[in-house]
Design a protein around this motif. Structure first.
Motif, short mmCIF file in Angstrom:
data_model
loop_
_atom_site.label_atom_id
_atom_site.label_comp_id
_atom_site.label_asym_id
_atom_site.label_seq_id
_atom_site.Cartn_x
_atom_site.Cartn_y
_atom_site.Cartn_z
N TRP A 65 44.32 -113.28 -17.88
CA TRP A 65 42.93 -113.70 -18.12
C TRP A 65 42.02 -112.50 -18.38
N ALA A 66 42.24 -111.41 -17.64
CA ALA A 66 41.42 -110.21 -17.86
C ALA A 66 41.64 -109.66 -19.27
N LEU A 67 42.88 -109.64 -19.71
CA LEU A 67 43.17 -109.15 -21.06
C LEU A 67 42.60 -110.10 -22.13
N TYR A 68 42.70 -111.41 -21.88
CA TYR A 68 42.17 -112.38 -22.84
C TYR A 68 40.65 -112.22 -22.97
N ALA A 82 41.08 -106.46 -30.48
CA ALA A 82 41.14 -107.81 -29.95
C ALA A 82 42.54 -108.38 -30.10
N TYR A 83 43.15 -108.11 -31.26
CA TYR A 83 44.52 -108.62 -31.52
C TYR A 83 45.51 -108.01 -30.52
N GLU A 84 45.42 -106.69 -30.28
CA GLU A 84 46.34 -106.02 -29.36
C GLU A 84 46.16 -106.53 -27.94
N LEU A 85 44.91 -106.68 -27.49
CA LEU A 85 44.68 -107.19 -26.14
C LEU A 85 45.11 -108.65 -26.00
N THR A 108 47.57 -110.03 -27.66
CA THR A 108 49.04 -110.00 -27.58
C THR A 108 49.49 -109.64 -26.16
N MET A 109 48.81 -108.68 -25.55
CA MET A 109 49.14 -108.29 -24.18
C MET A 109 48.84 -109.43 -23.20
N SER A 110 47.78 -110.19 -23.45
CA SER A 110 47.47 -111.31 -22.56
C SER A 110 48.54 -112.39 -22.66
N ILE A 111 49.06 -112.63 -23.86
CA ILE A 111 50.13 -113.61 -24.04
C ILE A 111 51.39 -113.18 -23.27
#
Length: 163
Positions: A81-84, A99-102, A104-107
């Motif tokens: 959730w923090a990354l999203y 935004a795309y990289e973060l 992807t990390m949130s997923i």
């Protein structure tokens, strides 16, 4: 400085030792075979008298393992959730690549959270244990009627040991 000042070494050896070898003779041990005994006769007619099973699972331990997986779930879910949220803020600021990289990390973090959730639930069915107790009986026990147990001399055995 060394207290030892002698630099000469004795390179000779003492050749006055005894070259004869003491020999011992090995004698096979003898056994008293004046008594004889046959192996007891076993009646192979064992029958199952009783059998029951019970749940022997240590549910407290299972709960601890499940809880450990839930701790992992909570940490991964919070990170997801923090990354999203951070990826959303970057997107709103116009940084689409960040935004795309973060995102992807949130997923990936949510995937780890899902795996931990599944593992937490699976321990309840994969760690259970069942113990089965079976009682057996036989029609007759060992036939010891042919044994002479009155002729054993045990007087030479020291039974006063303190262990």
């Amino acid at each position: 400085m060394s207290d030892y000042t002698d630099t000469s070494y004795d390179t000779g050896y003492d050749s006055s030792y005894d070259t004869s070898y003491a020999t011992t003779t090995y004698t096979e041990p003898t056994y008293d075979t004046s008594w004889s005994a046959e192996a007891p006769a076993v009646d192979p007619s064992w029958t199952q008298v009783d059998s029951y099973s019970y749940d022997s699972t240590d549910w407290g331990y299972v709960a601890e393992v499940s809880q450990d997986h839930m701790v992992d779930y909570n940490m991964a879910d919070d990170a997801g959730w923090a990354l999203y949220n951070a990826s959303t803020e970057l997107w709103l600021e116009g940084d689409t690549m960040g935004a795309y990289e973060l995102n992807t990390m949130s997923i990936e973090a949510f995937s780890i959270a899902d795996d931990s959730w599944d593992a937490s639930n699976q321990v309840w069915s994969t760690m259970d244990q069942t113990t089965t107790v079976t009682t057996w009986d036989t029609g007759s026990s060992y036939d010891t009627s042919s044994y002479d147990t009155s002729s054993y001399d045990t007087s030479s055995y020291d039974t006063s040991s303190d262990w």
